[in-house]
Design an enzyme around this catalytic site. Structure first.
Site, short mmCIF file in Angstrom:
data_model
loop_
_atom_site.label_atom_id
_atom_site.label_comp_id
_atom_site.label_asym_id
_atom_site.label_seq_id
_atom_site.Cartn_x
_atom_site.Cartn_y
_atom_site.Cartn_z
N ASN A 85 0.80 -1.22 0.00
CA ASN A 85 0.00 0.00 0.00
C ASN A 85 0.84 1.28 0.00
OD1 ASN A 85 -1.79 -2.01 2.15
ND2 ASN A 85 -2.64 -1.43 0.20
N VAL A 92 2.01 7.00 0.81
CA VAL A 92 1.21 6.00 1.52
C VAL A 92 -0.23 6.04 1.01
CG1 VAL A 92 0.32 5.30 3.80
CG2 VAL A 92 2.65 6.23 3.59
N CYS A 93 -0.76 4.86 0.70
CA CYS A 93 -2.15 4.71 0.28
C CYS A 93 -2.93 4.16 1.48
CB CYS A 93 -2.22 3.75 -0.90
SG CYS A 93 -3.89 3.46 -1.50
N LEU A 94 -3.65 5.06 2.15
CA LEU A 94 -4.38 4.71 3.36
C LEU A 94 -5.68 5.51 3.35
CD1 LEU A 94 -4.32 3.29 6.20
CD2 LEU A 94 -3.10 5.30 7.04
#
Length: 158
Positions: A85, A92-94
């Site tokens: 992710n 950051v992919c959150l």
């Protein structure tokens, strides 16, 4: 910088200095005039104990937009950080960092960093950002865990 943004970041810094999770750090960078650049922070997130991420202190940058806290900050590891992710750029992919998904202006720096710590050991397979790490996570757990442990050593706390 808007007064809302400035006031919020000053308050965040004050709260962080009073109470933050063990092993984490978060501080504004220095500006060219020697003051604090509240829009850009250097942070460190420790790997959770008893996980393949344990032993590492993972450094990131947080860049706050002028519209913060209405809009979320951008959190980045160094480029090519190995995680399903995290984009190859390090971003950051959150969901809590996405204004179209889980971002709420009440989310604090502490909550963001705890969310990133949780994401390290519990990737979201529904939101892959990096093909190699994602494919290893899904199809070759041994390779995935070996690469993560190697990365934990690179980011090791001595």
């Amino acid at each position: 910088m808007s007064s809302l943004c400035l006031n919020r970041l000053q308050e965040e810094r004050k709260q962080w200095r009073k109470d933050h999770p063990f092993g984490f750090y978060a501080k504004p960078n220095k500006s060219s005039d020697g003051g604090l650049d509240l829009m850009n922070w250097s942070v460190g997130v420790p790997g959770k104990p008893n996980t393949i991420w344990a032993g590492g202190l993972y450094k990131l940058t947080i860049q706050f937009p002028e519209e913060y806290p209405t809009k979320p900050p951008k959190c980045k590891f160094a480029p090519n950080f190995w995680h399903p992710n995290v984009y190859p750029s390090g971003t950051v992919c959150l969901s809590i960092l996405n204004e179209d998904e889980g971002w709420k202006p009440a989310i604090t720096i502490k909550q963001i960093l705890l969310g990133i710590q949780n994401l390290l050991d519990d990737p979201n397979p529904e939101s892959p950002a990096q093909a190699d790490a994602f494919n290893a996570f899904k199809k070759d757990k041994a390779l995935y865990e070996r690469k993560v442990r190697l990365q934990a050593k690179e980011y090791g706390v001595s």
